[in-house]
Design a protein around this motif. Structure first.
Motif, PDB file in Angstrom:
ATOM      1  N   PRO A   1      37.452  51.973  35.982  1.00 60.59           N
ATOM      2  CA  PRO A   1      37.033  53.356  35.712  1.00 60.59           C
ATOM      3  C   PRO A   1      35.339  53.340  36.610  1.00 60.59           C
ATOM      4  O   PRO A   1      34.808  52.153  37.109  1.00 60.59           O
ATOM      5  CB  PRO A   1      36.684  52.887  34.157  1.00 60.59           C
ATOM      6  N   GLN A   2      34.878  54.391  36.262  1.00 62.47           N
ATOM      7  CA  GLN A   2      33.242  54.613  37.035  1.00 62.47           C
ATOM      8  C   GLN A   2      32.300  53.797  36.175  1.00 62.47           C
ATOM      9  O   GLN A   2      31.206  53.369  36.761  1.00 62.47           O
ATOM     10  CB  GLN A   2      33.120  56.012  37.113  1.00 62.47           C
ATOM     11  N   THR A   3      32.590  53.664  35.007  1.00 60.77           N
ATOM     12  CA  THR A   3      31.525  52.719  34.058  1.00 60.77           C
ATOM     13  C   THR A   3      31.637  51.474  34.664  1.00 60.77           C
ATOM     14  O   THR A   3      30.682  50.531  34.039  1.00 60.77           O
ATOM     15  CB  THR A   3      31.863  53.042  32.692  1.00 60.77           C
ATOM     16  N   ASN A   4      32.547  50.940  35.230  1.00 57.75           N
ATOM     17  CA  ASN A   4      32.878  49.321  35.427  1.00 57.75           C
ATOM     18  C   ASN A   4      32.008  49.087  36.651  1.00 57.75           C
ATOM     19  O   ASN A   4      31.645  49.753  37.721  1.00 57.75           O
ATOM     20  CB  ASN A   4      34.076  49.219  35.747  1.00 57.75           C
TER      21      ASN A   4
ATOM     22  N   ARG B   1      26.803  43.209  33.755  1.00 60.02           N
ATOM     23  CA  ARG B   1      27.815  43.721  34.711  1.00 60.02           C
ATOM     24  C   ARG B   1      28.788  42.851  34.967  1.00 60.02           C
ATOM     25  O   ARG B   1      30.153  43.262  35.351  1.00 60.02           O
ATOM     26  CB  ARG B   1      26.793  44.424  35.734  1.00 60.02           C
TER      27      ARG B   1
ATOM     28  N   TRP C   1      33.291  49.626  40.211  1.00 64.68           N
ATOM     29  CA  TRP C   1      33.665  50.858  40.584  1.00 64.68           C
ATOM     30  C   TRP C   1      33.088  51.249  41.821  1.00 64.68           C
ATOM     31  O   TRP C   1      33.990  51.727  42.867  1.00 64.68           O
ATOM     32  CB  TRP C   1      33.051  51.968  39.499  1.00 64.68           C
TER      33      TRP C   1
END
Length: 741
Positions: free
Chosen positions: A463-466, A426, A469
């Protein structure tokens, strides 16, 4: 006289009457012949014969001491081949029997008779010597010798000796004359062996007891029955032993479940299993274990209470209590399980503190996790990973790199290795987006609507996957709230100004321009509710004031109706409903008290009791409660008065009436005291009938009035105006002396 038989060997001796005195050299030969003819004591014992001609084996082994041959006391003579010249001259017998020889014979007779008596006495007093059983060659031993040695061995009363005793005599044939006596002995010794086996079983040695019982040789003729009795005894032992073991295991199972009462009841069954070892040693053992397990269970229960209370301190204390439970305790497994659970709870507390970004608190809790929990290494890895996460909180490139480097210290064998790898991935993915978020923050620092809008646009690129986010969305929400606050604040400012000027309706209309869901919508709604309440208060206050005036004047029903006109949307609605409830309570209380007065007018015990119950319905918060209490006491006193009057002729009825005085009356104690007194009178025994009293008649003499004393008028005073008047004595009849008292 009994005829004395001369032995043959004595008849062979030469006699003086035959005229052939023989040679002195022949005397030793004759002596040798006599010795050869006599049976030796040893051969006599071997043949089983004694001087009486009876079988020594039948009466027991008797031994006779060997006596030296008389021949050994005789002098030795020269051999026959000595020349005649060297031989002493022969002395005739008559010369040797001269008077000096008679003296010698007399002395010899005296010594002979005395010696014979001495020898006879010594033989009577001498105990026969016993045989040495261990050195006997048994194949040649007699039956009596076997029986004797078997009895000697059996007297030791040990299993081996008793078995040896049975083996010594059990080899004799069934038709032996001593077989009946031997069978009795074998039966007795067998019983002793089984008794020893029973004692061994009672001592708790089941296997050894069974081995002893099965060593018992089966007697001839009834071997099947004997074997069956032995097997039945062994089966009884095994049954008792199995029952005791099952009881013991059941008690242990209950102790593991911490069901102490059932465990103790199960343990007491050992007292009646029929084995001394289980009834004493094992019962004491299980009760001691039960006491220890119960104490350990109490420790574990206290630990559970501390754990349920929560907090790191309580969990540490709970672990310490559980650690005191030894490995031999029946609750040891539960204690170890509890210790691990408490350690896991401490780790959860540390994780919660870390999520709240309380790094120091999380590390402090993790370091307090004891080694006994098995989580010490996991706690150390948690501290390392917590410090890595704290590095990533600032969301800068450098902090993320430091966090990744710290998280890489977690080893693959650690339970936190998977979590560490996820965080590393992450943070590595978030390094590229950190610059975007930092630029957005730079725009937002000015606080202007345009810059805040630009900052939001920059942050929305993540982005939401980051992993960043969620952080970006949080920043966006804050920036939007700042924009909405700047946009809606003028509406609220204007609304407050209108409200201060008394234009509450205008203020409400202005505040409603703040849309729902915006940053200041909550504040706007609070202001609107406040101003609406003020409007309704101004509108409905006259109704509430009028209702209170009506209630104070005693018109409760009108007051309730007036207050009921206030609508539920009014700010005074709750206050009006409270007043209505109070007035209704007062009205109901007065009605109850009036009804009680009407009921008590009958003055009967039942009506007074009903009146007291009705008056007690007046609530304590009512202003009529004091009057209701006075009425209750008054009617209680009337009940007591009626009861006391009834007690003169009906104690049971008086008790029933006095018992109607309620406990909430001030006269309750007095009523109970009277009830106890009357009950004592009822329970007291009736007075014993007294003997008839005879009173002698009283005779009173008739009473007569006493005779009047003679009247003597006073002497007239000297006065010129009142002339003296002569006094005449009235004539009276004489008094009868019988009428005097």
């Amino acid at each position: 006289m009994r005829e004395t038989k001369i032995p043959d060997w004595w008849a062979d001796e030469p006699s003086e009457e035959s005229g052939d005195t023989g040679k002195l050299s022949d005397f030793p030969e004759a002596t040798r012949k006599r010795r050869d003819r006599r049976p030796s004591s040893k051969s006599a014992m071997a043949s089983g014969e004694n001087g009486l001609g009876r079988d020594a084996a039948a009466v027991g082994a008797l031994t006779v001491d060997r006596v030296s041959d008389f021949d050994r006391s005789l002098p030795e003579f020269p051999p026959e081949d000595v020349p005649e010249a060297m031989r002493p001259p022969r002395i005739p017998l008559w010369k040797r029997l001269r008077w000096p020889s008679l003296q010698t014979w007399l002395i010899l007779c005296i010594l002979g008779f005395g010696g014979s008596g001495f020898v006879a006495t010594a033989m009577l007093l001498k105990m026969p010597s016993l045989p040495n059983c261990p050195s006997i060659f048994w194949p040649l031993a007699s039956a009596s010798m076997r029986l004797y040695c078997a009895q000697v061995a059996a007297q030791k009363e040990t299993v081996d000796d008793l078995l040896e005793a049975i083996a010594l005599v059990n080899t004799l044939p069934a038709d032996h004359p001593l077989r009946l006596s031997i069978n009795d002995q074998i039966e007795e010794w067998t019983k002793k062996i089984l008794d020893l086996a029973e004692d061994t079983f009672q001592e708790g040695k089941l296997t050894e007891a069974i081995g002893i019982a099965r060593k018992v040789p089966l007697s001839k003729g009834d071997g099947v029955a004997n074997a069956q009795s032995i097997e039945e005894r062994i089966e009884r032992w095994e049954t008792i032993w199995g029952t005791a073991e099952e009881v013991y295991k059941n008690a242990e199972a209950f102790m593991r479940k911490q069901r102490w009462g059932q465990a103790f009841r199960e343990a007491t069954k050992l007292l009646s299993v029929g084995n001394h070892y289980w009834e004493t040693t094992k019962y004491k053992e299980i009760t001691t274990l039960l006491q220890t397990a119960r104490e350990d269970g109490m420790k574990l229960g206290r630990a559970e209470e501390l754990a349920e209370a929560g907090g790191a301190d309580n969990l540490v204390e709970a672990i310490k209590l559980a650690e005191k439970i030894g490995s031999k305790s029946y609750v040891y497994d539960e204690a170890r399980k509890a210790i691990k659970e408490y350690g896991r709870e401490m780790m959860k507390l540390a994780e919660a503190a870390l999520e709240a970004k309380d790094l120091n608190g999380a590390i402090a809790i993790a370091r307090r996790v004891p080694d006994s929990t098995g989580l010490k290494q996991e706690a150390r890895d948690f501290v390392t990973l917590a410090r890595a996460e704290s590095q990533a909180w600032s969301l800068t490139v450098g902090s993320l790199e430091n966090a990744i480097q710290a998280a890489q210290r977690i080893q693959p064998n650690s339970p936190l290795y998977g979590k560490a790898q996820k965080l590393i991935d992450r943070w590595q993915a978030g390094i590229d987006q950190v610059a975007v978020l930092e630029r957005a923050r730079d725009f937002a620092r000015t606080g202007s609507i345009n810059d805040l809008t630009t900052a939001i646009a920059q942050a929305q690129q993540i982005p939401q996957t980051n992993p960043l986010w969620e952080e970006a969305q949080s920043e966006i929400a804050d920036w939007r709230a700042q924009i909405e606050t700047q946009q809606d604040q003028p509406y609220l400012t204007q609304a407050r100004q209108l409200a201060s000027q008394g234009n509450l309706s205008g203020a409400i209309a202005e505040a409603r321009r703040v849309g729902s869901g915006r940053a200041l919508s909550g504040e706007a709604q609070d202001l609107i509710a406040q101003w609406q309440g003020e409007i309704s208060r101004r509108r409905d206050q006259p109704y509430l004031s009028q209702a209170r005036e009506q209630a104070n004047s005693g018109n409760i029903q009108q007051a309730i109706a007036t207050a009921g006109q206030i609508p539920s949307s009014s700010a005074l609605y709750g206050e009006a409903q409270s007043e209505i409830a109070n007035w209704q309570t007062e009205n109901n209380a007065r009605d109850s008290l009036d009804e009680a007065y009407k009921t008590a007018g009958n003055k009967s015990p039942e009506s007074l009791f009903s009146a007291i119950a009705q008056a007690n319905q007046v609530p304590g918060s009512s202003s009529w409660r004091s009057e209701a209490d006075r009425a209750i006491d008054q009617w209680s006193q009337e009940l007591l008065n009626i009861a006391q009057e009834r007690s003169w002729y009906d104690l049971s009825g008086a008790i029933a009436i006095a018992d109607k005085v309620p406990a909430y009356s001030d006269l309750y104690g007095q009523a109970q005291s009277l009830i106890r007194d009357w009950q004592n009178l009822q329970n007291s025994p009736a007075p014993a009938p007294s003997e008839p009293y005879y009173e002698e008649p009283y005779y009173e003499e008739p009473y007569s009035e006493p005779a009047p004393e003679p009247y003597y008028p006073p002497e007239p005073a000297e006065s010129a105006q009142s002339p003296e008047v002569p006094f005449k004595q009235p004539i009276k009849e004489p008094l009868d002396s019988g009428t005097l008292p």
